[in-house]
Motif scaffolding. Structure first.
Motif, PDB file in Angstrom:
ATOM      1  N   TRP A   1      11.341   2.040   5.832  1.00  0.00           N
ATOM      2  CA  TRP A   1      11.281   0.986   5.226  1.00  0.00           C
ATOM      3  C   TRP A   1      12.403   0.624   4.227  1.00  0.00           C
ATOM      4  O   TRP A   1      12.915  -0.426   4.112  1.00  0.00           O
ATOM      5  N   ALA A   2      13.196   1.807   3.517  1.00  0.00           N
ATOM      6  CA  ALA A   2      14.262   1.493   2.730  1.00  0.00           C
ATOM      7  C   ALA A   2      15.446   1.147   3.724  1.00  0.00           C
ATOM      8  O   ALA A   2      16.094   0.423   3.053  1.00  0.00           O
ATOM      9  N   ARG A   3      15.496   1.321   4.959  1.00  0.00           N
ATOM     10  CA  ARG A   3      16.528   0.889   5.621  1.00  0.00           C
ATOM     11  C   ARG A   3      16.774  -0.424   6.071  1.00  0.00           C
ATOM     12  O   ARG A   3      17.890  -1.152   6.077  1.00  0.00           O
TER      13      ARG A   3
ATOM     14  N   GLU B   1       5.458   7.819   2.323  1.00  0.00           N
ATOM     15  CA  GLU B   1       4.712   6.762   3.198  1.00  0.00           C
ATOM     16  C   GLU B   1       4.438   5.523   2.412  1.00  0.00           C
ATOM     17  O   GLU B   1       3.975   5.308   1.238  1.00  0.00           O
ATOM     18  N   VAL B   2       4.558   4.285   3.048  1.00  0.00           N
ATOM     19  CA  VAL B   2       4.317   3.232   2.528  1.00  0.00           C
ATOM     20  C   VAL B   2       3.872   2.079   3.514  1.00  0.00           C
ATOM     21  O   VAL B   2       4.005   2.189   4.842  1.00  0.00           O
ATOM     22  N   GLN B   3       3.136   0.986   3.284  1.00  0.00           N
ATOM     23  CA  GLN B   3       2.675   0.002   3.958  1.00  0.00           C
ATOM     24  C   GLN B   3       2.897  -1.389   3.416  1.00  0.00           C
ATOM     25  O   GLN B   3       2.080  -1.951   2.589  1.00  0.00           O
ATOM     26  N   PRO B   4       4.070  -2.024   3.838  1.00  0.00           N
ATOM     27  CA  PRO B   4       4.189  -3.405   3.397  1.00  0.00           C
ATOM     28  C   PRO B   4       3.190  -4.189   3.712  1.00  0.00           C
ATOM     29  O   PRO B   4       2.549  -3.942   4.783  1.00  0.00           O
ATOM     30  N   ALA B   5       3.133  -5.533   3.075  1.00  0.00           N
ATOM     31  CA  ALA B   5       2.064  -6.548   3.491  1.00  0.00           C
ATOM     32  C   ALA B   5       2.509  -6.870   4.858  1.00  0.00           C
ATOM     33  O   ALA B   5       3.326  -7.101   5.246  1.00  0.00           O
ATOM     34  N   GLY B   6       1.186  -6.810   5.856  1.00  0.00           N
ATOM     35  CA  GLY B   6       1.176  -7.317   7.324  1.00  0.00           C
ATOM     36  C   GLY B   6       1.834  -6.392   8.047  1.00  0.00           C
ATOM     37  O   GLY B   6       2.054  -6.444   9.253  1.00  0.00           O
ATOM     38  N   LYS B   7       2.088  -5.024   7.647  1.00  0.00           N
ATOM     39  CA  LYS B   7       2.545  -4.075   8.547  1.00  0.00           C
ATOM     40  C   LYS B   7       1.832  -2.686   8.494  1.00  0.00           C
ATOM     41  O   LYS B   7       0.988  -2.672   7.806  1.00  0.00           O
ATOM     42  N   LYS B   8       2.185  -1.739   9.408  1.00  0.00           N
ATOM     43  CA  LYS B   8       1.399  -0.724   9.571  1.00  0.00           C
ATOM     44  C   LYS B   8       2.224   0.487   8.473  1.00  0.00           C
ATOM     45  O   LYS B   8       3.275   0.098   8.235  1.00  0.00           O
ATOM     46  N   MET B   9       1.297   1.450   8.050  1.00  0.00           N
ATOM     47  CA  MET B   9       1.788   2.526   7.227  1.00  0.00           C
ATOM     48  C   MET B   9       3.211   3.387   8.098  1.00  0.00           C
ATOM     49  O   MET B   9       3.095   3.438   9.237  1.00  0.00           O
ATOM     50  N   MET B  10       4.298   3.320   7.333  1.00  0.00           N
ATOM     51  CA  MET B  10       5.593   3.774   7.882  1.00  0.00           C
ATOM     52  C   MET B  10       6.175   4.722   6.813  1.00  0.00           C
ATOM     53  O   MET B  10       5.751   5.065   5.936  1.00  0.00           O
TER      54      MET B  10
ATOM     55  N   LYS C   1       0.652  -1.128  -0.052  1.00  0.00           N
ATOM     56  CA  LYS C   1      -0.070  -0.033  -0.094  1.00  0.00           C
ATOM     57  C   LYS C   1       1.036   1.361   0.216  1.00  0.00           C
ATOM     58  O   LYS C   1       2.053   1.300   0.408  1.00  0.00           O
ATOM     59  N   LEU C   2       0.298   2.267  -0.556  1.00  0.00           N
ATOM     60  CA  LEU C   2       0.977   3.452  -0.658  1.00  0.00           C
ATOM     61  C   LEU C   2       0.346   4.682   0.018  1.00  0.00           C
ATOM     62  O   LEU C   2      -0.960   4.921   0.083  1.00  0.00           O
ATOM     63  N   GLY C   3       1.258   5.654   0.512  1.00  0.00           N
ATOM     64  CA  GLY C   3       0.762   6.720   1.363  1.00  0.00           C
ATOM     65  C   GLY C   3       1.227   8.125   0.399  1.00  0.00           C
ATOM     66  O   GLY C   3       0.898   7.872  -0.958  1.00  0.00           O
ATOM     67  N   ALA C   4       1.524   9.063   0.979  1.00  0.00           N
ATOM     68  CA  ALA C   4       1.934  10.238   0.425  1.00  0.00           C
ATOM     69  C   ALA C   4       3.104  10.121  -0.537  1.00  0.00           C
ATOM     70  O   ALA C   4       3.942   9.602  -0.357  1.00  0.00           O
ATOM     71  N   VAL C   5       3.127  10.755  -1.901  1.00  0.00           N
ATOM     72  CA  VAL C   5       4.099  11.003  -2.688  1.00  0.00           C
ATOM     73  C   VAL C   5       4.346  12.361  -3.048  1.00  0.00           C
ATOM     74  O   VAL C   5       3.465  13.148  -2.858  1.00  0.00           O
ATOM     75  N   ALA C   6       5.589  12.293  -3.768  1.00  0.00           N
ATOM     76  CA  ALA C   6       5.855  13.912  -4.435  1.00  0.00           C
ATOM     77  C   ALA C   6       6.507  13.660  -5.659  1.00  0.00           C
ATOM     78  O   ALA C   6       7.080  12.556  -5.865  1.00  0.00           O
ATOM     79  N   LEU C   7       6.263  14.546  -6.422  1.00  0.00           N
ATOM     80  CA  LEU C   7       6.835  14.629  -7.957  1.00  0.00           C
ATOM     81  C   LEU C   7       8.408  14.769  -7.605  1.00  0.00           C
ATOM     82  O   LEU C   7       8.818  15.724  -6.770  1.00  0.00           O
ATOM     83  N   GLU C   8       9.333  14.237  -8.676  1.00  0.00           N
ATOM     84  CA  GLU C   8      10.501  14.259  -8.628  1.00  0.00           C
ATOM     85  C   GLU C   8      11.107  14.561 -10.094  1.00  0.00           C
ATOM     86  O   GLU C   8      11.636  13.400 -10.613  1.00  0.00           O
TER      87      GLU C   8
END
Length: 315
Positions: free
Chosen positions: A296-298, A282-291, A241-248
């Motif tokens: 997540w990248a770490r 912000e992202v939400q991998p399967a089975g986890k909360k939004m972070m 799942k995806l949260g906020a994003v920004a254009l780059e």
């Protein structure tokens, strides 16, 4: 003026509160039946039902307005009915119950975006301005003549949830003013005019991101499907799942759906699209909360150039 209020979700609660604070006599609330919520599927009253109980207003719960519901509405001897996101059709026999009919608060500038998801479609399609109208309810889908209108700018980072929240507050004022104007004999509805667009209810697949689309279109879809039905993609065969994003726009060489992590104290996560990159906040991998995407990248295997130890891409 004796008022029936029909509504179900949280966005309708400010309208109910406003009618009370402005001195209208709400004699009954019509809302949908209790629904199972949470992992334990506990039957829970709708937000409007819960608020009506707090206000001491009789509640009629029905997913469908049948003869019994029409009789219950008639018994209230209401002068008018106000409806905000009730979630069910009002049949002709119910439309005739109040002497002033039914007034619907709809969150678009009709005849644009007739249907169940006007705010979501407005954002997805890149509108700069939306609004809300009050109109006289009739058998057609959001076709009735209009009493009042307000406008609201759409900010680039507006989600459907945020925009709908603002419209529910300003729309509550418009609805109250409309009912008072009808009661005083000052308002007459005006037929709709202009191009018609439709806003059908969104399903899960409407939140699935196609990374070959331009970055701006993807951001609009993400914003327009937040919080419901929710934007998502697939990573390693699982829904992501995806949260906020920004254009780059400075990064154009990434292929669609391919990830790049820019290392640092707070790693930046970029993903390629059909035009230029998007940065995931912000992202939400399967089975986890939004972070935070940086957190997540770490957990990824990243080399000094910001490449992952394996090809990481969405689908």
């Amino acid at each position: 003026m004796r008022v029936i209020f029909a509504g179900t979700p949280q966005i309708a609660v400010p309208c109910l509160d406003r009618l009370f604070s402005d001195g209208l006599d709400v004699v009954a609330v019509l809302t949908r039946e209790d629904a199972p919520l949470g992992r334990k599927r506990v039957l829970t009253p709708s937000p409007v039902a819960a608020r009506a109980v707090e206000l001491g207003v009789p509640v009629i719960k029905a997913n469908q307005i049948d003869d019994d519901v029409v009789s219950a509405l008639s018994a209230t001897e209401a002068d008018i009915a106000a409806i905000v996101a009730y979630g069910g059709l009002v049949p002709p026999e119910a439309l005739e119950v109040p002497r002033h009919g039914w007034v619907n608060l709809h969150f678009s500038l009709l005849p644009a975006w007739r249907g169940a998801a006007p705010v979501q479609h407005s954002i997805i399609h890149g509108d700069d301005v939306t609004g809300a109208v009050t109109f006289r309810l009739e058998e057609g889908l959001d076709t009735g003549p209009v009493y009042g209108t307000l406008t609201e700018d759409i900010a680039p980072d507006d989600t459907a949830g945020a925009l709908l929240g603002r419209l529910s507050e300003s729309g509550a004022v418009l609805l109250s003013q409309t009912l008072h104007g009808i009661d005083a004999g000052r308002l007459s509805p005006i037929p709709q005019s202009g191009p018609v667009t439709l806003a059908p209810k969104l399903g899960i697949e409407d939140g699935h991101i196609d990374w070959t689309e331009p970055a701006l279109a993807i951001r609009r879809r993400i914003n327009g499907t937040t919080p419901e039905p929710g934007p998502w993609t697939v990573l390693d065969g699982k829904r992501f799942k995806l949260g906020a994003v920004a254009l780059e726009p400075s990064v154009t060489e990434l292929e669609p759906a391919v990830l790049r992590v820019l290392p640092g104290r707070a790693p930046r996560v970029l993903v390629g699209t059909g035009s230029h990159a998007l940065e995931l906040h912000e992202v939400q991998p399967a089975g986890k909360k939004m972070m935070k995407a940086s957190d997540w990248a770490r957990g990824l295997d990243i080399d000094e150039q910001g490449a992952t130890g394996k090809q990481v891409s969405f689908s």
